[in-house]
Scaffold this motif. Structure first.
Motif, PDB file in Angstrom:
ATOM      1  N   ARG A 364      25.847 136.932  40.433  1.00  0.00           N
ATOM      2  CA  ARG A 364      26.400 136.243  41.608  1.00  0.00           C
ATOM      3  C   ARG A 364      25.322 136.003  42.656  1.00  0.00           C
ATOM      4  NH1 ARG A 364      30.924 139.992  43.633  1.00  0.00           N
ATOM      5  NH2 ARG A 364      30.816 138.510  45.373  1.00  0.00           N
ATOM      6  N   ALA A 365      24.413 136.971  42.820  1.00  0.00           N
ATOM      7  CA  ALA A 365      23.334 136.781  43.790  1.00  0.00           C
ATOM      8  C   ALA A 365      22.446 135.607  43.393  1.00  0.00           C
ATOM      9  CB  ALA A 365      22.522 138.063  43.905  1.00  0.00           C
ATOM     10  N   LEU A 366      22.141 135.475  42.095  1.00  0.00           N
ATOM     11  CA  LEU A 366      21.349 134.340  41.640  1.00  0.00           C
ATOM     12  C   LEU A 366      22.089 133.022  41.840  1.00  0.00           C
ATOM     13  CD1 LEU A 366      19.901 135.802  38.320  1.00  0.00           C
ATOM     14  CD2 LEU A 366      18.604 135.245  40.376  1.00  0.00           C
ATOM     15  N   ALA A 407      22.755 143.436  45.350  1.00  0.00           N
ATOM     16  CA  ALA A 407      21.862 142.581  44.575  1.00  0.00           C
ATOM     17  C   ALA A 407      21.354 141.463  45.476  1.00  0.00           C
ATOM     18  CB  ALA A 407      22.581 142.000  43.360  1.00  0.00           C
ATOM     19  N   VAL A 408      20.054 141.255  45.462  1.00  0.00           N
ATOM     20  CA  VAL A 408      19.424 140.286  46.363  1.00  0.00           C
ATOM     21  C   VAL A 408      18.573 139.327  45.543  1.00  0.00           C
ATOM     22  CG1 VAL A 408      18.091 139.995  48.481  1.00  0.00           C
ATOM     23  CG2 VAL A 408      19.274 142.152  48.044  1.00  0.00           C
ATOM     24  N   PRO A 409      18.765 138.020  45.701  1.00  0.00           N
ATOM     25  CA  PRO A 409      17.883 137.080  44.996  1.00  0.00           C
ATOM     26  C   PRO A 409      16.509 137.048  45.646  1.00  0.00           C
ATOM     27  CG  PRO A 409      19.381 135.889  46.428  1.00  0.00           C
ATOM     28  CD  PRO A 409      19.782 137.336  46.506  1.00  0.00           C
ATOM     29  N   LEU A 410      15.494 136.919  44.842  1.00  0.00           N
ATOM     30  CA  LEU A 410      14.124 136.790  45.332  1.00  0.00           C
ATOM     31  C   LEU A 410      13.811 135.301  45.414  1.00  0.00           C
ATOM     32  CD1 LEU A 410      12.444 139.573  43.167  1.00  0.00           C
ATOM     33  CD2 LEU A 410      13.091 139.715  45.575  1.00  0.00           C
ATOM     34  N   ARG A 411      13.828 134.776  46.641  1.00  0.00           N
ATOM     35  CA  ARG A 411      13.640 133.344  46.853  1.00  0.00           C
ATOM     36  C   ARG A 411      12.483 133.116  47.816  1.00  0.00           C
ATOM     37  NH1 ARG A 411      17.377 129.656  45.693  1.00  0.00           N
ATOM     38  NH2 ARG A 411      16.951 128.493  47.616  1.00  0.00           N
ATOM     39  N   ALA A 412      11.660 132.128  47.486  1.00  0.00           N
ATOM     40  CA  ALA A 412      10.531 131.759  48.342  1.00  0.00           C
ATOM     41  C   ALA A 412      10.361 130.253  48.273  1.00  0.00           C
ATOM     42  CB  ALA A 412       9.253 132.460  47.892  1.00  0.00           C
ATOM     43  N   ARG A 413      10.239 129.633  49.451  1.00  0.00           N
ATOM     44  CA  ARG A 413      10.044 128.185  49.549  1.00  0.00           C
ATOM     45  C   ARG A 413      11.153 127.427  48.833  1.00  0.00           C
ATOM     46  NH1 ARG A 413       5.143 130.699  48.528  1.00  0.00           N
ATOM     47  NH2 ARG A 413       3.630 130.540  50.225  1.00  0.00           N
ATOM     48  N   GLY A 414      12.384 127.980  48.953  1.00  0.00           N
ATOM     49  CA  GLY A 414      13.543 127.330  48.361  1.00  0.00           C
ATOM     50  C   GLY A 414      13.652 127.465  46.863  1.00  0.00           C
ATOM     51  N   ILE A 415      12.847 128.327  46.253  1.00  0.00           N
ATOM     52  CA  ILE A 415      12.846 128.478  44.791  1.00  0.00           C
ATOM     53  C   ILE A 415      13.240 129.903  44.456  1.00  0.00           C
ATOM     54  CG2 ILE A 415      11.447 128.339  42.695  1.00  0.00           C
ATOM     55  CD1 ILE A 415       9.624 126.397  44.206  1.00  0.00           C
TER      56      ILE A 415
END
Length: 828
Positions: A364-366, A407-415
């Motif tokens: 769900r986080a993804l 649970a945390v998504p690892l996102r950087a620069r919108g990716i």
């Protein structure tokens, strides 16, 4: 409850002359209200036997609040110098219920019997508006306070926790807030010591020591204290102030404590400290896996009992993100950590792939691109745990005590790069919304660092591929020297540097050895290195001497720097160092020149090691000074070591000492040059090199007289026939009769041109090496040019024939003229 012992001194007239603190606590009367009064005023009834002079007995004292206190007393006479008693020392302690006289008030440590009549208020009973005594003994009338005053109500209703302890750190009184925090009624804690009321064996001794400090020193104390109270599962932080309570004689009779719940501020400070630490500890290296490990090390165990970091495969490969949904992508476990040894919660091994169930918190986080909380009571959480239990390694249940997860998504620069999962097992407090916000902030910092590492790896890989494509993959065949080399790119933040080396076969069986270093790192330096490498090869093909070659190369670097103008109008910085050496195996001479480059090391066949004394000259692109060439005569089998400064220079060591280590390593015995390269790198290379390293080793060879034939040619055209015949005979001696026809034609054309257009002295030389080389030298510096002859031209076809019949040809300048040469392959 511990018995309260009291002592008093009564003179023979029955007047109190001494009063202890225990007597004050027992009766409520301070010393100044009792000393000088008749002792009978303090007794509620007649003493047993009608006198206090009895050695022991029981009686009922009148408490200051009007109640009756049954006590056991012991009397001891105090004798003067004449042997007569002048006073009596009386000690008293509360009597047990069975020993109390009829109608007596129960003692502080006894329980009233069921249906007992309340004590009758005497004339000395306090008025209804009498101020409550905060230091009254538990169970006394003062403790019940049927009609509290305004001050008592303020104490009871205070929003902060307030308590009063005696000098033995036992509770005397506590307000409603303190009772609510402890989760007990007042009668359950009165008279109990502090450590027995707080379920925190680690921190209660610290606070107990502070209470004792106030009692012993008489100074107030302020401190911060974290404790998990019996009435809750969350750990609370308190700002606590303690101060001594004194009686009218300024004696310390207790300690008051006020505690303000600062949990919100404390948690905010901890979150800020965690974020600050994340900024300094995450991303210390430009390595994707190490960055993920730093994230795990930061949050375990202070934020979670178990943490895992899973990344998409393209992140580890340094590729650009694909146009696919990250929810359906396969994740690879790159790091995990646990507060328990052995990481028993991990169901996926490091390096293995995994796919999360669609309804699980990580999936769900993804999908939702934000933190997701889950835990006990969530059916999806229990299904996920059950599915993980089946896959737990070693047959151990997976997260059998897990009760909360974020649970945390690892996102950087919108990716989206991956997902981090934090689980609590032994920490009883479940994750809340503020924990999810904190997790997102830390994960955002880690994601940026991971993406930076990915981009660095991609750029470094590109620069390394470009550099390796420009460096010689396989050294060309030549007979002048046996060669071995090593190139090691550094792993620093700056990226790949511009170090290069080359081995270039030259005419006349000579060989050029080149080592260079471009200032800077990254793709721009690599591109500049490629330009310089090609320029050196081009200039070497012209057969320029080393000093002249570096002069032309210096001009090229100057032009490149002038062309590299940035958008802001500033000239880009560009510079390089280079060492160019030419070895001739026929006369065993080494000629070299350097542009700001470290001098080479030579190891003679006898084992003598020395640095070549030479003028280094300025780096390329600086200009201003000419380059000087150095010539040496080397015996066959000499070892020449060329290297870049990354091998010996390091911020934490001395260059001269590193150079000495290099000389010792080169002198060490080795079975071949390849093994010697490894020995040198192992002995000299720093543990953490900050620059690229290029090492080139060459062991010289010599062409013997049996492979070289030389003739001096008179400037007479009639002698050409004799020279041609001598060359054919030499080929017959070498067994190269098949090459006689072409060689005879080449010798005829080149010697004739030298006699006709050159100046003496004229010399012919044949060299039998990997190819058959024909050289004609004369004293004229004018070089011939190949041109197409017209139909009616009488000349101009000689060099064209030579170029058509031989493999390659050319000319090189000498100090006193020039040499025209031509090579043809040897017959098989």
């Amino acid at each position: 409850m511990e018995q309260v012992a009291a002592a008093a001194v009564v003179d023979i007239r029955g007047v109190v002359t001494g009063w202890s603190d225990g007597a004050r606590r027992l009766t409520g009367y301070p010393a100044q209200e009792v000393v000088g009064r008749a002792v009978r005023e303090l007794i509620a009834g007649p003493p047993p036997g009608g006198s206090l002079r009895s050695p022991a007995g029981t009686l009922v004292l009148r408490h200051r609040d009007g109640g009756a206190v049954p006590v056991r007393v012991r009397t001891c006479p105090l004798h003067g110098a004449d042997g007569r008693p002048y006073a009596y020392a009386v000690t008293a302690e509360p009597a047990l219920a069975a020993e109390s006289p009829p109608g007596a008030r129960p003692s502080a440590d006894s329980e009233p019997s069921a249906g007992a009549e309340p004590p009758t208020r005497t004339e000395a009973s306090p008025r209804p508006d009498a101020a409550p005594r905060l230091d009254a003994a538990p169970g006394s009338a003062a403790a019940t306070r049927p009609e509290p005053t305004l001050a008592g109500q303020a104490f009871e209703q205070a929003s902060m926790s307030m308590s009063v302890f005696d000098t033995s750190q036992r509770y005397l009184r506590l307000n409603a807030t303190a009772r609510r925090i402890l989760g007990v009624a007042e009668e359950e804690v009165l008279g109990r010591a502090y450590p027995g009321t707080v379920d925190d064996t680690e921190r209660s001794p610290e606070l107990l020591e502070r209470l004792r400090e106030v009692t012993e020193t008489g100074f107030p104390v302020r401190c911060e204290h974290s404790v998990r109270t019996p009435s809750g599962i969350r750990e609370h932080a308190w700002n606590i102030e303690m101060w001594p309570v004194r009686d009218t004689t300024d004696d310390i009779v207790g300690v008051a404590l006020a505690a303000f719940d600062s949990t919100g501020q404390h948690r905010a400070r901890r979150r800020l400290a965690l974020l600050n630490e994340a900024a300094t500890t995450i991303g210390t290296t430009l390595d994707v896996v190490r960055t993920a490990e730093e994230l795990v090390d930061l949050v375990v165990p202070r934020f979670a009992d178990f943490v895992s970091v899973d990344l998409l495969d393209w992140v580890l490969g340094g590729e650009e993100p694909p146009a696919t949904d990250p929810e359906d992508a396969v994740l690879r476990r790159v790091a995990h950590g646990s507060a328990h040894p052995g990481t028993p919660e991990a169901a996926v091994h490091l390096g293995d792939t995994d796919v999360y169930p669609p309804n699980s918190a990580p999936a769900r986080a993804l999908r939702e691109a934000h933190a997701v909380l889950s835990g006990a009571g969530d059916p999806d959480f229990h299904r996920w745990v059950a599915e993980r239990n089946i896959r737990a390694p070693g047959g151990r249940p997976y997260r059998e005590s897990a009760h909360s997860v974020v649970a945390v998504p690892l996102r950087a620069r919108g990716i989206t790069l991956g997902v981090a999962v934090a689980v609590r097992t032994t920490q009883p407090e479940p994750y809340a919304e503020d924990d999810a916000v904190l997790a997102e902030e830390v994960a955002s910092r880690a994601a940026v660092c991971i993406d930076n590492a990915r981009r660095f790896a991609r750029e470094r890989g590109t620069a390394l591929a470009l550099q390796r494509s420009l460096l010689p993959r396989g050294l060309p065949g030549q007979s002048a020297a046996e060669v071995a080399h090593r190139y090691l790119p550094c792993g620093s933040f700056a990226g790949i540097g511009g170090d290069w080396f080359d081995v270039i076969p030259l005419s006349g069986s000579r060989v050029a050895l080149v080592v260079g270093d471009v200032v800077g790192h990254g793709i721009p330096s690599t591109a500049t290195m490629g330009r310089l490498c090609m320029a050196v090869r081009t200039l070497a093909d012209v057969d320029l001497p080393p000093d002249e070659l570096l002069t032309h190369l210096d001009d090229l670097v100057t032009h490149l720097a002038g062309d590299g103008v940035s958008d802001g109008g500033e000239v880009a910085e560009l510079g390089a160092t280079c060492l160019y050496a030419v070895y001739d195996p026929v006369d065993r001479r080494l000629c070299m020149a350097a542009a700001g480059h470290p001098a080479p090391v030579i190891v003679l066949p006898g084992g003598t090691v020395r640095l070549v004394p030479m003028a280094a000259g300025p780096p390329l692109g600086v200009g201003g000074l000419p380059f000087e060439a150095t010539e040496l005569q080397l015996p066959e089998g000499s070892l020449l070591a060329l290297y870049t400064d990354g091998l010996v220079e390091h911020p934490e060591r001395d260059v001269d000492r590193a150079t000495e280590e290099l000389c010792r390593a080169l002198a060490a015995p080795a079975r071949n040059l390849e093994a010697l390269c490894d020995t040198v790198l192992k002995a000299v290379l720093p543990e953490d090199p900050v620059d690229d390293v290029a090492l080139l080793l060459a062991r010289t060879r010599a062409l013997g007289e049996d492979r070289v034939a030389t003739w001096d040619v008179p400037p007479d055209p009639a002698r050409v026939t004799h020279i041609r015949q001598a060359a054919v005979e030499q080929l017959a001696d070498w067994g190269l009769q098949e090459a006689a026809f072409v060689t005879e034609l080449v010798v005829s054309e080149l010697v004739t041109n030298a006699i006709r257009y050159g100046t003496p002295p004229i010399r012919l030389r044949l060299i039998r090496d990997r190819a058959l080389i024909c050289e004609v030298s004369d004293g004229s510096p004018t070089s011939p040019h190949l041109r197409r002859a017209h139909a009616y031209d009488e000349g101009g076809r000689g060099l064209l024939l030579v170029a058509q019949l031989t493999q390659r040809w050319g000319s090189r300048q000498l100090a006193g003229g020039k040499t025209i040469w031509a090579e043809q392959p040897l017959p098989e």
